[in-house]
Design a protein around this motif. Structure first.
Motif, PDB file in Angstrom:
ATOM      1  N   PRO A 132       9.734   8.276  -9.928  1.00  0.00           N
ATOM      2  CA  PRO A 132       8.795   7.750 -11.111  1.00  0.00           C
ATOM      3  C   PRO A 132       7.802   8.974 -11.081  1.00  0.00           C
ATOM      4  CG  PRO A 132       8.599   6.612  -8.890  1.00  0.00           C
ATOM      5  CD  PRO A 132       9.629   7.451  -8.696  1.00  0.00           C
ATOM      6  N   PRO A 133       7.197   9.085 -12.202  1.00  0.00           N
ATOM      7  CA  PRO A 133       6.016   9.945 -12.142  1.00  0.00           C
ATOM      8  C   PRO A 133       4.758   9.861 -11.198  1.00  0.00           C
ATOM      9  CG  PRO A 133       5.790   8.647 -14.074  1.00  0.00           C
ATOM     10  CD  PRO A 133       7.035   8.321 -13.486  1.00  0.00           C
ATOM     11  N   MET A 168       3.557  -3.973   9.709  1.00  0.00           N
ATOM     12  CA  MET A 168       4.196  -2.757   9.169  1.00  0.00           C
ATOM     13  C   MET A 168       3.960  -2.965   7.584  1.00  0.00           C
ATOM     14  SD  MET A 168       8.158  -1.787   8.870  1.00  0.00           S
ATOM     15  CE  MET A 168       8.289  -1.124  10.772  1.00  0.00           C
ATOM     16  N   THR A 169       3.689  -1.688   6.952  1.00  0.00           N
ATOM     17  CA  THR A 169       3.744  -1.657   5.536  1.00  0.00           C
ATOM     18  C   THR A 169       4.670  -0.796   5.004  1.00  0.00           C
ATOM     19  OG1 THR A 169       1.182  -1.861   5.763  1.00  0.00           O
ATOM     20  CG2 THR A 169       1.862  -1.008   3.745  1.00  0.00           C
ATOM     21  N   ILE A 170       5.298  -1.224   3.894  1.00  0.00           N
ATOM     22  CA  ILE A 170       6.219  -0.212   3.250  1.00  0.00           C
ATOM     23  C   ILE A 170       6.100  -0.066   1.634  1.00  0.00           C
ATOM     24  CG2 ILE A 170       8.730   0.195   2.557  1.00  0.00           C
ATOM     25  CD1 ILE A 170       9.589  -1.644   4.966  1.00  0.00           C
ATOM     26  N   GLU A 171       5.764   0.944   1.367  1.00  0.00           N
ATOM     27  CA  GLU A 171       5.121   1.478   0.008  1.00  0.00           C
ATOM     28  C   GLU A 171       6.140   2.157  -0.712  1.00  0.00           C
ATOM     29  OE1 GLU A 171       0.610   1.962  -0.609  1.00  0.00           O
ATOM     30  OE2 GLU A 171       1.291   3.461   0.822  1.00  0.00           O
ATOM     31  N   TYR A 172       6.422   2.210  -2.145  1.00  0.00           N
ATOM     32  CA  TYR A 172       7.180   2.683  -3.002  1.00  0.00           C
ATOM     33  C   TYR A 172       6.557   3.026  -4.314  1.00  0.00           C
ATOM     34  CZ  TYR A 172       8.797  -1.523  -5.263  1.00  0.00           C
ATOM     35  OH  TYR A 172       8.460  -2.651  -5.976  1.00  0.00           O
ATOM     36  N   GLY A 173       6.788   3.957  -5.096  1.00  0.00           N
ATOM     37  CA  GLY A 173       6.410   4.286  -6.345  1.00  0.00           C
ATOM     38  C   GLY A 173       5.534   5.566  -6.395  1.00  0.00           C
ATOM     39  N   GLY A 174       4.931   6.030  -7.561  1.00  0.00           N
ATOM     40  CA  GLY A 174       3.980   6.853  -7.657  1.00  0.00           C
ATOM     41  C   GLY A 174       4.267   8.288  -6.895  1.00  0.00           C
ATOM     42  N   CYS A 175       3.360   8.765  -6.219  1.00  0.00           N
ATOM     43  CA  CYS A 175       3.165  10.084  -5.671  1.00  0.00           C
ATOM     44  C   CYS A 175       4.436  10.070  -4.334  1.00  0.00           C
ATOM     45  CB  CYS A 175       2.113  10.550  -5.416  1.00  0.00           C
ATOM     46  SG  CYS A 175       1.335   9.897  -4.013  1.00  0.00           S
ATOM     47  N   ILE A 176       4.633   8.931  -3.796  1.00  0.00           N
ATOM     48  CA  ILE A 176       5.450   9.054  -2.915  1.00  0.00           C
ATOM     49  C   ILE A 176       6.806   9.580  -2.775  1.00  0.00           C
ATOM     50  CG2 ILE A 176       6.711   7.087  -1.009  1.00  0.00           C
ATOM     51  CD1 ILE A 176       4.381   5.367  -1.520  1.00  0.00           C
ATOM     52  N   ALA A 177       7.165   9.337  -3.834  1.00  0.00           N
ATOM     53  CA  ALA A 177       8.695   9.922  -4.489  1.00  0.00           C
ATOM     54  C   ALA A 177       8.497  11.659  -4.728  1.00  0.00           C
ATOM     55  CB  ALA A 177       9.321   9.281  -5.497  1.00  0.00           C
ATOM     56  N   GLN A 178       7.402  12.148  -4.951  1.00  0.00           N
ATOM     57  CA  GLN A 178       7.140  13.491  -4.986  1.00  0.00           C
ATOM     58  C   GLN A 178       7.323  14.316  -3.884  1.00  0.00           C
ATOM     59  OE1 GLN A 178       7.158  13.774  -8.329  1.00  0.00           O
ATOM     60  NE2 GLN A 178       7.285  11.918  -8.595  1.00  0.00           N
ATOM     61  N   PRO A 179       7.727  15.637  -4.094  1.00  0.00           N
ATOM     62  CA  PRO A 179       7.631  16.489  -2.844  1.00  0.00           C
ATOM     63  C   PRO A 179       6.223  16.849  -2.307  1.00  0.00           C
ATOM     64  CG  PRO A 179       9.001  17.436  -4.674  1.00  0.00           C
ATOM     65  CD  PRO A 179       8.344  16.215  -5.132  1.00  0.00           C
ATOM     66  N   SER A 180       6.184  16.787  -0.708  1.00  0.00           N
ATOM     67  CA  SER A 180       4.995  16.929  -0.411  1.00  0.00           C
ATOM     68  C   SER A 180       4.329  18.412  -0.560  1.00  0.00           C
ATOM     69  CB  SER A 180       5.087  16.589   1.338  1.00  0.00           C
ATOM     70  OG  SER A 180       4.033  17.105   2.017  1.00  0.00           O
TER      71      SER A 180
END
Length: 261
Positions: A132-133, A168-180
């Motif tokens: 995602p963006p 534990m926390t698991i997140e997805y979406g947004g900048c998480i999917a972008q290269p570091s």
């Protein structure tokens, strides 16, 4: 924004504390199988030098200001209302929920939830090939590993932590999917990032697959571990909060089953 909404945003904000180290039911129900299968090789194997680095970590000398955990009353507040079936959460994420044999042997149970409630299931986890963006919303799942004497509804949160609560926390979406934007070795143009990585209360390890794993001693008796996972063609940001010092925290993570790395 209402008080519960503000609390939800503050809890979500906790998951980005180690950003520089990684990337841009009425009663608890067991979310574990009766005979979990271990991976042939552990996902985390430390060298002697890494073990010494973890043992050398020290808690910060000054307590953090504005700690949103202090606002939580019960463990239910950590997960949101109502709890979600762990099997349904696992199916939504597309991964097996992580388990810890050491906790299972001590009678711990598992409870799952999200501050979005069942609305979470309306937001599919995007594939790594079609991220995602950066402006896309973040979605978060919480998994609490509850000691046998902790009640989801009635045990005060601070007391649950004292008795050994792991979450534990698991997140997805947004900048998480972008290269570091941060170099893998912690270097880069931002000097402040490099300084944060070299602080005495945190270090960085690596999973067997090469992914970075941030370890931070947040306060006496409380360790936070966080990383960016690329599991089953999805990208997640994962954090685990463990009672005990970093040695104990890493030891628990090392023996985990189905940890997304």
């Amino acid at each position: 924004m209402g008080g519960r909404a503000q609390l939800a945003w503050r809890i979500t904000a906790l998951t980005v504390v180690l950003h520089a180290l990684t990337s841009c039911a009425t009663s608890p129900t067991s979310g574990t199988s009766s005979s979990p299968t271990r991976h042939p090789e552990p996902a985390l194997v430390l060298t002697p030098a890494q073990e010494r680095a973890v043992a050398a970590l020290r808690a910060p000398s000054r307590s953090r200001r504005g700690n949103p955990l202090a606002m939580l009353e019960t463990t239910r507040d950590l997960l949101g209302t109502p709890p979600l079936p762990c099997a349904q959460v696992a199916e939504h994420l597309g991964i097996a929920l992580p388990t810890f044999p050491f906790l299972q042997q001590r009678g711990f149970t598992t409870a799952c939830g999200s501050w979005e409630g069942a609305d979470l299931f309306e937001h599919p986890v995007p594939s790594a090939s079609s991220p995602p963006p950066p402006s896309a919303d973040l979605h978060s799942v919480g998994i609490a590993y509850l000691p046998s004497d902790v009640d989801l509804e009635r045990t005060p949160f601070h007391e649950a932590r004292r008795r050994g609560l792991v979450w534990m926390t698991i997140e997805y979406g947004g900048c998480i999917a972008q290269p570091s934007a941060v170099a893998e070795d912690g270097s880069g143009t931002d000097r402040s990032v490099a300084e944060k990585l070299s602080r005495a209360d945190r270090t960085r390890l690596r999973w067997r697959n090469g992914s970075a794993l941030g370890v931070q001693y947040r306060e006496p008796g409380y360790t936070r571990l966080a990383w960016r996972s690329t599991a089953v063609n999805h990208i997640f940001r994962v954090s685990v909060n463990v009672p005990g010092d970093p040695v104990a925290g890493v030891a628990l993570l090392r023996e985990g089953v189905d940890i997304p790395t």
